[in-house]
Motif scaffolding. Structure first.
Motif, PDB file in Angstrom:
ATOM      1  N   THR A 654      -7.475  65.659  73.913  1.00 49.16           N
ATOM      2  CA  THR A 654      -6.149  65.031  73.846  1.00 49.16           C
ATOM      3  C   THR A 654      -5.103  65.924  74.508  1.00 49.16           C
ATOM      4  O   THR A 654      -4.204  65.435  75.195  1.00 49.16           O
ATOM      5  CB  THR A 654      -5.767  64.765  72.378  1.00 49.16           C
ATOM      6  N   HIS A 655      -5.215  67.241  74.304  1.00 50.94           N
ATOM      7  CA  HIS A 655      -4.305  68.173  74.966  1.00 50.94           C
ATOM      8  C   HIS A 655      -4.404  68.047  76.485  1.00 50.94           C
ATOM      9  O   HIS A 655      -3.387  68.026  77.184  1.00 50.94           O
ATOM     10  CB  HIS A 655      -4.649  69.604  74.553  1.00 50.94           C
ATOM     11  N   GLY A 666      -9.132  55.855  79.157  1.00 50.45           N
ATOM     12  CA  GLY A 666      -9.480  57.183  78.644  1.00 50.45           C
ATOM     13  C   GLY A 666      -8.940  57.395  77.254  1.00 50.45           C
ATOM     14  O   GLY A 666      -9.633  57.863  76.371  1.00 50.45           O
ATOM     15  N   LYS A 667      -7.692  56.962  77.015  1.00 57.17           N
ATOM     16  CA  LYS A 667      -7.104  57.144  75.687  1.00 57.17           C
ATOM     17  C   LYS A 667      -7.769  56.232  74.674  1.00 57.17           C
ATOM     18  O   LYS A 667      -7.918  56.569  73.509  1.00 57.17           O
ATOM     19  CB  LYS A 667      -5.606  56.886  75.754  1.00 57.17           C
ATOM     20  N   GLY A 668      -8.152  55.045  75.162  1.00 56.40           N
ATOM     21  CA  GLY A 668      -8.852  54.158  74.243  1.00 56.40           C
ATOM     22  C   GLY A 668     -10.190  54.726  73.820  1.00 56.40           C
ATOM     23  O   GLY A 668     -10.601  54.574  72.670  1.00 56.40           O
ATOM     24  N   GLY A 669     -10.858  55.439  74.743  1.00 60.75           N
ATOM     25  CA  GLY A 669     -12.118  56.077  74.371  1.00 60.75           C
ATOM     26  C   GLY A 669     -11.910  57.163  73.343  1.00 60.75           C
ATOM     27  O   GLY A 669     -12.688  57.299  72.398  1.00 60.75           O
ATOM     28  N   LEU A 670     -10.844  57.947  73.497  1.00 60.04           N
ATOM     29  CA  LEU A 670     -10.540  58.977  72.503  1.00 60.04           C
ATOM     30  C   LEU A 670     -10.198  58.352  71.157  1.00 60.04           C
ATOM     31  O   LEU A 670     -10.590  58.864  70.102  1.00 60.04           O
ATOM     32  CB  LEU A 670      -9.360  59.827  72.980  1.00 60.04           C
ATOM     33  N   ALA A 671      -9.476  57.232  71.202  1.00 60.30           N
ATOM     34  CA  ALA A 671      -9.138  56.556  69.952  1.00 60.30           C
ATOM     35  C   ALA A 671     -10.401  56.091  69.242  1.00 60.30           C
ATOM     36  O   ALA A 671     -10.524  56.184  68.007  1.00 60.30           O
ATOM     37  CB  ALA A 671      -8.204  55.388  70.224  1.00 60.30           C
ATOM     38  N   GLY A 672     -11.382  55.561  70.028  1.00 61.50           N
ATOM     39  CA  GLY A 672     -12.631  55.123  69.413  1.00 61.50           C
ATOM     40  C   GLY A 672     -13.398  56.280  68.801  1.00 61.50           C
ATOM     41  O   GLY A 672     -13.949  56.150  67.700  1.00 61.50           O
ATOM     42  N   ASP A 673     -13.438  57.405  69.499  1.00 64.14           N
ATOM     43  CA  ASP A 673     -14.122  58.583  68.940  1.00 64.14           C
ATOM     44  C   ASP A 673     -13.435  59.072  67.676  1.00 64.14           C
ATOM     45  O   ASP A 673     -14.102  59.474  66.705  1.00 64.14           O
ATOM     46  CB  ASP A 673     -14.147  59.699  69.982  1.00 64.14           C
TER      47      ASP A 673
END
Length: 825
Positions: A654-655, A666-673
């Motif tokens: 995220t940083h 990309g942010k949606g993938g981080l949100a899913g993780d």
């Protein structure tokens, strides 16, 4: 009639009391008045010159100006003395008496009258009596003579007050120069040689402290400095700012482009030294000086400004060592020492000095020195060391022991002596006991070698009666014949003593003691390598060797337990929990990882705890099986460690995306993780809530909420808010892990209390875990042991730094910074 200046006859009354002292003072006053009136002008010139020297003016002016001023002073003084030589003469007695009469207001010259001698009528008694009465009347009329201070009346010759200005300038110069007064005065009267202007020279001067202090070198000068007549550079060191360095430091001077130079060393006490610089060639020179005491250093260079430094030498203090608790024995019959040691620059060696208590039946013996691993620089709980002296011939004897600490300067400190009996290993095997008895005779009673040979012959006469081990029989015969051929050689006797010891151990417990000795040696080697900053390859090699030795030791311990028909479990003296081979392997792996991550002190702390466990191993006591709650807590702690690692990785990603312009995918993938990790934490909390008595810690609930908010922020593209929530989740996960660890300790304590495994008061012990490590509630100030996640994180950072260090196209400043960071690992 009288005649002046003649000695009075012997029949005259005695001289006036105190007159000789008044005459001497008056003579000095007349000499001072005449001399000051004649020489006040050159004296004032000298005072002004001294004041200029004390203010260090000559260092700032050209050399030619210095020479002109000095020659002018000498010429002026010489001319003045020649002109005034006729005015200066020593006063005679009549002048002195006249001065006394004038100072005391005596009319008619009574003192000079007393010096007269009778001429007329000296041959008649009446005339002599009359003369004597005349002198007595004069003497009786004399008042008490007083001394009047000199008054040269130079003010008539000096209406402008040059004398006062010269005096004020001289006093101010002494205050300004301080302790360097004499050095500056000497410099004022010894100017450098005249000649053509010198080319600009370059000076390099620095002080190198001894390596053991760890102090950085002190740079005194490293750039070109001014030639005669030029302005000094801003970085020039000054004698007014003392430089503090450790004792034993080395002053190095390198002078380039200069022809003549010397060092002047002026200690606070002692003789001043002059040290010419050693020529490298016609224009370059150098000098090195060992600094053992405080002193003023001045570098004098021909046709150039002088340099000077005030160096204060800090003496190296001796170390301090003390026992923090009584010396205790371990279950392996070793000695455990817990001691404190300190020194201003660190202790390089610590040891125990052991001396046997005097026995009139035995000859005097050399003290035994047992070396400890190099003490840690910082150890709030003190240093811990172990010593196995069961193999020494003094085992079982009363001895006197004291600890010794040595610093890098060779200074030593000792504790007060402690009397104790060296632990002696008990032997159950009858043949082993008999061999140990003969071994003691061989070691300390050489006169009884014949009886020892007879005893070994008797023991080996019927081998089937004592042992079926052929190698043991052969070893006894070898020892017997080697004793018979000893001819006073200490090495040969020591070899026989060692052979008999190894034979007794083999008879007693097979390979167990031999494996234990090898294990101790490897532990000591690994501890020393960690403290010496050995390479990762050496640490890995020693760790592997220790792992193999530990496996052999555990195997021998298991075999011994099976022979004794006891369960092959391993326990800790301080804790009735058990240790498995995988636990020990994991402990060694953690030591290696701590070393690679740069946490060398934590690795040493972990190794010290492992050593404590192994020193207190005992076979034959199986631990109670773990309850379902204990297993649940242990599994939950492992899961939390993995979640903390995943959360840190998400936060790092995220940083990175926060600093870039990333797409929504990309942010949606981080949100899913992040959501997936939140679900795993929820499952763990549900499991704890169903099975655990106390439920899940509240901090895990707060971590779960922070994860949910972080996932929502990531979906909306608010990476800043997401990072903040992820950081809160990390903190709550760590707090939850601490709460779970506390719950696990309480459950372990409860289980041990139910099994009757408490302390003397019946309370369960909660200080240490099954590996002997202090719990988080009582760290005692020891080195903090990083968690597994922290270790892996440190290793990742190290790999990243190594990768960047290999990219040599980076700016030099960045590469230097990376190299300094890598040294921390």
């Amino acid at each position: 009639m009288t005649k002046a200046g003649l000695t009075p006859p012997s029949n005259q009354p005695a001289a006036i009391p105190g007159l000789p002292r008044r005459v001497a003072l008056a003579r000095l006053a007349l000499i001072w008045e005449t001399g000051w009136q004649s020489l006040w002008q050159p004296a004032c010139a000298l005072a002004f010159y001294l004041a200029l020297s004390l203010f260090d003016i000559w260092r700032l002016v050209p050399v030619i100006a210095h020479w002109v001023a000095l020659l002018a002073l000498g010429l002026f003084g010489f001319v003045t003395i020649i002109r005034q030589r006729t005015r200066f003469k020593l006063p005679d007695r009549q002048s002195i008496l006249a001065r006394i009469e004038h100072d005391n207001g005596l009319p008619h010259h009574p003192l000079r009258t007393l010096e007269d001698r009778q001429e007329l009528g000296a041959g008649t008694p009446d005339a002599r009596n009359l003369w004597r009465a005349h002198l007595s009347r004069i003497r009786a009329a004399l008042p008490h003579l007083r001394f009047v201070s000199p008054h040269p009346r130079a003010i008539r010759l000096d209406p402008n007050g040059l004398r006062q200005m010269a005096g004020i300038a001289l006093i101010a110069g002494f205050f300004a120069a301080g302790s360097q007064s004499w050095t500056r005065i000497e410099t004022g009267f010894t100017p450098t040689r005249l000649g053509p202007p010198a080319a600009q020279s370059r000076l390099e001067a620095w002080i190198t402290p001894p390596a053991y202090t760890g102090a950085a070198p002190v740079m005194l000068a490293g750039t070109a400095f001014a030639a005669a007549g030029q302005t000094l550079e801003h970085n020039q060191s000054s004698a007014e700012a003392p430089i503090s360095v450790p004792a034993g430091s080395e002053l190095s001077i390198r002078l380039f482009g200069a022809h003549e130079a010397e060092l002047r060393l002026t200690p606070q006490t002692g003789k001043k030294r002059r040290l010419p610089l050693t020529k490298i060639d016609n224009a370059n020179s150098f000098a090195t000086v060992k600094l053992v005491r405080s002193q003023h250093v001045q570098l004098r260079q021909a046709r150039a400004s002088n340099r000077e430094w005030q160096i204060t030498v800090i003496p190296d203090q001796p170390p301090i060592i003390s026992l923090l608790e009584d010396i205790t024995g371990t279950r392996q019959y070793g000695l455990r020492f817990r001691y404190g040691v300190s020194d201003d620059y660190g202790v390089v060696a610590a040891a125990a000095e052991i001396t046997p208590v005097a026995d009139k039946n035995l000859p005097a013996e050399t003290p035994l020195r047992v070396e400890f691993p190099t003490p840690l620089a910082v150890a709030k709980n003190g240093q811990v060391a172990y010593a196995d002296l069961t193999a020494h011939p003094w085992a079982g004897r009363p001895v006197r022991l004291r600890l010794i600490a040595t610093d890098a300067a060779g200074q030593t400190a000792r504790t007060e002596p402690v009397d104790l009996i060296l632990p002696q290993r008990p032997f159950r095997h009858p043949l082993a006991r008999a061999i140990i008895e003969q071994r003691r005779n061989v070691a300390v009673k050489p006169v009884e070698d014949t009886h020892t040979i007879q005893a070994l012959d008797a023991l080996s006469l019927y081998p089937d009666t004592f042992t079926t081990d052929l190698s043991a029989y052969l070893a006894m015969r070898v020892a017997r014949h080697r004793i018979a051929h000893i001819r006073g050689g200490s090495d040969a006797r020591a070899q026989v003593v060692e052979l008999l010891w190894q034979l007794a151990l083999r008879l007693e417990d097979g390979n167990l003691s031999l494996a234990g000795g090898e294990l101790r040696q490897l532990q000591k080697a690994l501890m020393q390598a960690l403290r010496d900053g050995a390479s990762d390859e050496e640490i890995a090699s020693l760790t592997q060797a220790l792992r193999e030795a530990l496996e052999r030791y555990v195997r021998a311990l298991t075999e011994q337990a099976l022979e004794d028909e006891t369960p092959p479990a391993i326990g800790n003296q301080e804790n009735t929990g058990t240790i498995s081979k995988p636990d020990l392997d994991a402990l060694l792996d953690q030591i290696e990882k701590l070393s690679k991550s740069g946490a060398r002190e934590a690795a040493q702390e972990m190794l010290s705890r492992l050593q404590n466990v192994l020193e207190n191993l005992r076979p034959g006591q199986a631990g109670a099986p773990k309850s379902a709650t204990q297993k649940l807590y242990e599994d939950a702690l492992k899961d939390l460690s993995g979640m903390t690692r995943q959360q840190q990785q998400l936060q790092d990603e995220t940083h990175r995306q926060r600093g870039e312009e990333s797409g929504g995918a990309g942010k949606g993938g981080l949100a899913g993780d992040q959501e997936k990790l939140r679900g795993a934490l929820g499952d763990l909390m549900g499991k704890l809530g169903q099975s655990a008595k106390e439920g899940a810690p509240n901090s895990l609930g707060r971590a779960e909420r922070a994860m949910r908010e972080a996932a929502q922020a990531l979906r909306k593209g608010k990476t800043g808010n997401a990072v903040e929530q992820q950081s809160q989740a990390m903190g709550q996960l760590r707090a939850g892990a601490g709460a779970l660890a506390k719950m696990l300790r309480e459950e372990d304590a409860r289980a041990r209390a139910e099994n009757g495994e408490g302390n003397e008061n019946g309370a369960a012990r909660q200080e240490t875990d099954p590996l002997g490590r202090p719990m988080a509630s009582d760290s005692g100030g020891a080195a903090a042991i990083p968690e597994q996640f922290d270790i892996e994180r440190a290793l990742q950072i190290r790999r990243e730094l190594e990768q960047r260090a290999s990219e040599r196209r980076r700016p030099p400043e960045e590469l230097n910074y990376i190299d300094r960071l890598l040294k921390l690992f």
